[in-house]
Design a protein around this motif. Structure first.
Motif, PDB file in Angstrom:
ATOM      1  N   THR A 176      -2.115   9.374   5.439  1.00 15.69           N
ATOM      2  CA  THR A 176      -1.590   8.156   4.802  1.00 15.69           C
ATOM      3  C   THR A 176      -0.075   8.104   4.907  1.00 15.69           C
ATOM      4  N   PHE A 177       0.588   9.214   4.577  1.00 17.08           N
ATOM      5  CA  PHE A 177       2.049   9.191   4.576  1.00 17.08           C
ATOM      6  C   PHE A 177       2.636   9.174   5.988  1.00 17.08           C
ATOM      7  N   THR A 205     -10.291   6.222   4.253  1.00 14.48           N
ATOM      8  CA  THR A 205     -10.174   5.172   3.234  1.00 14.48           C
ATOM      9  C   THR A 205     -11.515   4.933   2.556  1.00 14.48           C
ATOM     10  N   TRP A 207      -4.226  -3.476  -5.636  1.00 14.73           N
ATOM     11  CA  TRP A 207      -4.353  -2.383  -4.669  1.00 14.73           C
ATOM     12  C   TRP A 207      -5.621  -2.556  -3.839  1.00 14.73           C
ATOM     13  N   VAL A 213      -3.743  12.511   2.151  1.00  9.88           N
ATOM     14  CA  VAL A 213      -2.309  12.438   1.824  1.00  9.88           C
ATOM     15  C   VAL A 213      -1.470  12.530   3.103  1.00  9.88           C
ATOM     16  N   LEU A 231       2.217   5.521   6.909  1.00  7.89           N
ATOM     17  CA  LEU A 231       3.147   4.734   6.085  1.00  7.89           C
ATOM     18  C   LEU A 231       4.587   4.860   6.593  1.00  7.89           C
ATOM     19  N   LEU A 267       0.823  -1.212   0.000  1.00  8.42           N
ATOM     20  CA  LEU A 267       0.000   0.000   0.000  1.00  8.42           C
ATOM     21  C   LEU A 267       0.860   1.267   0.000  1.00  8.42           C
ATOM     22  N   SER A 268       2.096   1.157   0.502  1.00  2.96           N
ATOM     23  CA  SER A 268       3.016   2.297   0.419  1.00  2.96           C
ATOM     24  C   SER A 268       3.293   2.620  -1.038  1.00  2.96           C
ATOM     25  N   ALA A 322       0.293   4.301  -2.384  1.00  2.00           N
ATOM     26  CA  ALA A 322       0.241   5.721  -2.011  1.00  2.00           C
ATOM     27  C   ALA A 322       1.037   6.567  -3.007  1.00  2.00           C
ATOM     28  N   LEU A 368      -1.207   7.183  -5.806  1.00  2.00           N
ATOM     29  CA  LEU A 368      -2.149   8.255  -5.469  1.00  2.00           C
ATOM     30  C   LEU A 368      -1.526   9.622  -5.755  1.00  2.00           C
ATOM     31  N   THR A 425       5.279  13.469   0.436  1.00  5.93           N
ATOM     32  CA  THR A 425       4.117  14.053   1.116  1.00  5.93           C
ATOM     33  C   THR A 425       3.892  15.490   0.648  1.00  5.93           C
ATOM     34  N   LEU A 477      -7.669   6.898   9.342  1.00  5.99           N
ATOM     35  CA  LEU A 477      -7.692   6.336   7.994  1.00  5.99           C
ATOM     36  C   LEU A 477      -8.925   5.468   7.733  1.00  5.99           C
TER      37      LEU A 477
END
Lengths: 143, 135
Positions: free
Chosen positions: B84-85, B46, A89, B81, B88, A49-50, A53, A56, B121, B42
């Protein structure tokens, strides 16, 4: 001993001998179970999923750049390879989503006993399949 | 234990003294708590992202820009964004800490990860904002 941390991995056997304690998990002798499988797939899908991203961000860059870039990316994502990436994904996203909810339930103190853990583990797999199929039915309807 | 072969202790410090300052003892619960906070955030983000992607997939770029021009959509996009980052970064950090055992390589990997994730990011946020203001 090259690393001082190894000192914390030295223990005594019942006869008093100093022995190197084994590192866990002992993958060579450890029987794979649903708990371990779900745990490692949570990590693998997290890494996948990284990469998702990044896609995205690519989509945002293309949309911010102009029609040519956006149509180019859209065209790629509609190719068989693009659809394959999007399908992967979706699976990874729903899996990590469901397994993540299971982790949050544990953090709140629920579902630690083995029967419940095995049940929720299977539920994660079933929910991933159902949500993935539902998402792609929606994709087919929309496209 | 001077003649011991195999594993033995040669360090004149207590076991506690050896492990103090290693691992999570440096930063307390910050990492764990942020990972939970971002994962909770998330959950709705999501669901919204999947819904938005389905909605946008059939639209041309101009319509996507118009959609992103809505302040609520723009805010959710930037939040998606950022969160998520952040999530992550925390996750990949643990993966590196778990599997990269050489101190030097691990530190370099963590620094590179932080740099790359931070930069991507910023790119994501700026692209989302540019898209939002382009409509």
């Amino acid at each position: 001993m090259t690393d001082i941390r190894e000192a914390s991995m030295v223990g005594r056997a019942t006869d008093g001998r100093l022995v190197q304690r084994p590192l866990s998990p002992h993958l060579q002798i450890y029987k794979p179970q649903i708990s371990t499988a779900i745990s490692i797939f949570h990590r693998i899908t997290g890494i996948a999923l990284s990469v998702g991203a990044l896609l995205l961000v690519c989509w945002l860059i293309a949309a911010a750049s102009g029609d040519a870039a956006y149509d180019g990316l859209s065209g790629f994502l509609r190719s068989w390879f693009g659809v394959l990436i999007l399908f992967g994904w979706t699976v990874a996203l729903w899996y990590h989503f469901c397994a993540g909810l299971r982790h949050l339930a544990w953090d709140a103190g629920y579902g630690f006993d083995l029967p419940t853990m095995h049940l929720t583990g299977k539920a994660v797999l079933a929910a991933t399949a159902v949500l993935t199929v539902l998402t792609w039915i929606a994709v087919i309807i929309v496209w | 234990m001077s003649q011991t072969s195999g594993p033995h202790l040669r360090v004149m410090r207590s076991q506690l003294g050896l492990v103090r300052g290693l691992g999570a003892s440096k930063s307390g619960t910050e990492h764990w708590w942020m990972e939970r906070l971002t994962s909770v955030a998330l959950v709705p983000l999501t669901l919204w992202f999947v819904y938005a992607t389905l909605h946008l997939s059939r639209l041309p770029r101009a319509a996507v820009a118009h959609w992103a021009g809505n302040p609520i959509n723009a805010a959710l996009l930037v939040a998606l964004v950022l969160v998520t980052f952040r999530h992550l970064l925390l996750g990949l950090q643990v993966v590196i800490e778990d599997y990269v055992h050489v101190e030097r390589t691990r530190t370099i990997s963590l620094v590179v990860l932080r740099g790359v994730v931070g930069l991507v990011t910023l790119i994501g946020v700026l692209a989302a904002l540019k898209l939002a203001f382009s409509a």
